[in-house]
Design a protein around this motif. Sequence first.
Motif, mmCIF file in Angstrom:
data_model
loop_
_atom_site.group_PDB
_atom_site.id
_atom_site.type_symbol
_atom_site.label_atom_id
_atom_site.label_comp_id
_atom_site.label_asym_id
_atom_site.label_seq_id
_atom_site.Cartn_x
_atom_site.Cartn_y
_atom_site.Cartn_z
ATOM 1 N N THR A 134 0.854 -1.180 0.000
ATOM 2 C CA THR A 134 0.000 0.000 0.000
ATOM 3 C C THR A 134 0.892 1.233 0.000
ATOM 4 N N SER A 135 0.919 1.939 -1.117
ATOM 5 C CA SER A 135 1.822 3.081 -1.222
ATOM 6 C C SER A 135 1.349 3.992 -2.347
ATOM 7 N N ASP A 136 1.527 5.291 -2.171
ATOM 8 C CA ASP A 136 1.283 6.212 -3.267
ATOM 9 C C ASP A 136 2.603 6.688 -3.879
ATOM 10 N N ARG A 137 3.711 5.989 -3.482
ATOM 11 C CA ARG A 137 5.027 6.360 -4.022
ATOM 12 C C ARG A 137 5.684 5.235 -4.813
ATOM 13 N N PHE A 138 5.456 3.971 -4.377
ATOM 14 C CA PHE A 138 6.201 2.852 -4.956
ATOM 15 C C PHE A 138 5.297 1.891 -5.704
ATOM 16 N N LEU A 139 5.845 1.283 -6.735
ATOM 17 C CA LEU A 139 5.161 0.206 -7.438
ATOM 18 C C LEU A 139 5.253 -1.073 -6.619
ATOM 19 N N ASN A 140 4.314 -1.995 -6.822
ATOM 20 C CA ASN A 140 4.428 -3.314 -6.197
ATOM 21 C C ASN A 140 5.740 -3.957 -6.614
ATOM 22 N N ASN A 141 6.393 -4.560 -5.638
ATOM 23 C CA ASN A 141 7.700 -5.192 -5.898
ATOM 24 C C ASN A 141 7.459 -6.643 -6.324
ATOM 25 N N ASN A 142 7.541 -6.918 -7.622
ATOM 26 C CA ASN A 142 7.167 -8.211 -8.168
ATOM 27 C C ASN A 142 8.348 -9.138 -8.427
ATOM 28 N N HIS A 143 9.515 -8.782 -7.957
ATOM 29 C CA HIS A 143 10.684 -9.640 -8.177
ATOM 30 C C HIS A 143 11.645 -9.534 -7.005
ATOM 31 N N GLU A 144 12.482 -10.547 -6.860
ATOM 32 C CA GLU A 144 13.559 -10.550 -5.869
ATOM 33 C C GLU A 144 14.810 -11.126 -6.514
ATOM 34 N N ALA A 145 15.926 -10.975 -5.825
ATOM 35 C CA ALA A 145 17.209 -11.458 -6.336
ATOM 36 C C ALA A 145 17.539 -12.833 -5.774
ATOM 37 N N ILE A 146 18.163 -13.641 -6.604
ATOM 38 C CA ILE A 146 18.814 -14.873 -6.154
ATOM 39 C C ILE A 146 20.272 -14.769 -6.603
ATOM 40 N N TYR A 147 21.165 -14.633 -5.645
ATOM 41 C CA TYR A 147 22.588 -14.511 -5.947
ATOM 42 C C TYR A 147 23.248 -15.882 -5.833
ATOM 43 N N HIS A 148 23.895 -16.303 -6.908
ATOM 44 C CA HIS A 148 24.591 -17.596 -6.925
ATOM 45 C C HIS A 148 26.075 -17.353 -6.699
ATOM 46 N N PHE A 149 26.557 -17.792 -5.535
ATOM 47 C CA PHE A 149 27.962 -17.635 -5.166
ATOM 48 C C PHE A 149 28.685 -18.975 -5.216
ATOM 49 N N THR A 150 29.939 -18.939 -5.603
ATOM 50 C CA THR A 150 30.836 -20.084 -5.486
ATOM 51 C C THR A 150 32.178 -19.575 -4.942
ATOM 52 N N LYS A 151 33.071 -20.489 -4.661
ATOM 53 C CA LYS A 151 34.361 -20.071 -4.100
ATOM 54 C C LYS A 151 35.298 -19.496 -5.153
ATOM 55 N N SER A 152 35.117 -19.930 -6.415
ATOM 56 C CA SER A 152 36.045 -19.497 -7.465
ATOM 57 C C SER A 152 35.389 -18.663 -8.554
ATOM 58 N N GLY A 153 34.074 -18.786 -8.695
ATOM 59 C CA GLY A 153 33.396 -18.152 -9.812
ATOM 60 C C GLY A 153 33.509 -18.939 -11.097
ATOM 61 N N ARG A 154 34.116 -20.123 -11.026
ATOM 62 C CA ARG A 154 34.358 -20.930 -12.233
ATOM 63 C C ARG A 154 33.796 -22.346 -12.091
ATOM 64 N N VAL A 155 32.776 -22.519 -11.304
ATOM 65 C CA VAL A 155 32.209 -23.836 -11.054
ATOM 66 C C VAL A 155 31.237 -24.216 -12.177
ATOM 67 N N ALA A 156 31.431 -25.389 -12.753
ATOM 68 C CA ALA A 156 30.530 -25.869 -13.802
ATOM 69 C C ALA A 156 29.168 -26.193 -13.202
ATOM 70 N N ILE A 157 28.117 -25.856 -13.932
ATOM 71 C CA ILE A 157 26.756 -26.142 -13.501
ATOM 72 C C ILE A 157 26.037 -26.904 -14.614
#
Length: 271
Positions: A134-157
């Motif tokens: 309920t707001s007259d300033r903001f839009l409904n927030n229809n998304h969120e973040a999923i951050y995928h972390f690994t130790k090297s950044g080079r992990v095969a998926i």
Amino acid sequence: MLDKTKAPGEWTIGRQRILQTDCLTGLAELAAESVDVCVTSPPYNIGIAYRSYADRLPREQYLEWMAEVGLAIARVLKPEGSLFLNVGSTGNDPWIASDVADAMTRDLVLQNHIVWVKSLSIGEDTLGHFKPITSDRFLNNNHEAIYHFTKSGRVAIDRLAVGVPFKDKSNIARWGHARDRRCAGNVWFLPYQTVKSRAQKFDHPAGFPVELPERCIRLVGVADPLVLDPFLGAGTTLVAAERLGARGIGFEIDPDYAARATARLAATPTG
């Protein structure tokens, strides 16, 4: 089947283990480099009404706690392990999700940034379900973040484990694909189920669809993975693990939430 032989505050249901404890205590007791995939959603520090946790820490204190949690998770992840961190934000604090992600980078590398879309408007139609504001300033927030972390950044998926069929089937042979499956990308449309009562949300004020941790677990492409959720809540991550036939462990500080997660798991079919 529920194993009732464990100590109070500890339950084993199928291949899942729940401990009523705070996340840092639980993480400290896990063996180093023992976890394949961690899927979790910590408190967002936006004033959600949890039973046993005050979701309004001073900002720097909250981010320092998140950094400590990140270091503890990194210690228990295997060298090729993955952390999928779900964090949301608000109109009043639009940077909190990215600030939490930044706090996790002391010992982890951001490998993928996934957008979880809860609702999508196309023309005059809307698909999905979200929590309206309920707001007259903001839009409904229809998304969120999923951050995928690994130790090297080079992990095969295993991108095709959560892939989608080709629209143009001629692309399969033309580009030498082994089967009718392509990467679905980093935008996941996973709407909430519409509910009419708190009981249908397992009396927990925050959560995600079981399809979200299922996708994360499949994506890592590990046989018989050990799955971890240090902020277990209503138990959704372990429900996903049980449905997929994976082993799992979860920590939950609130005794009522832990009991409800246990009951929910006891009713979950094994994969």
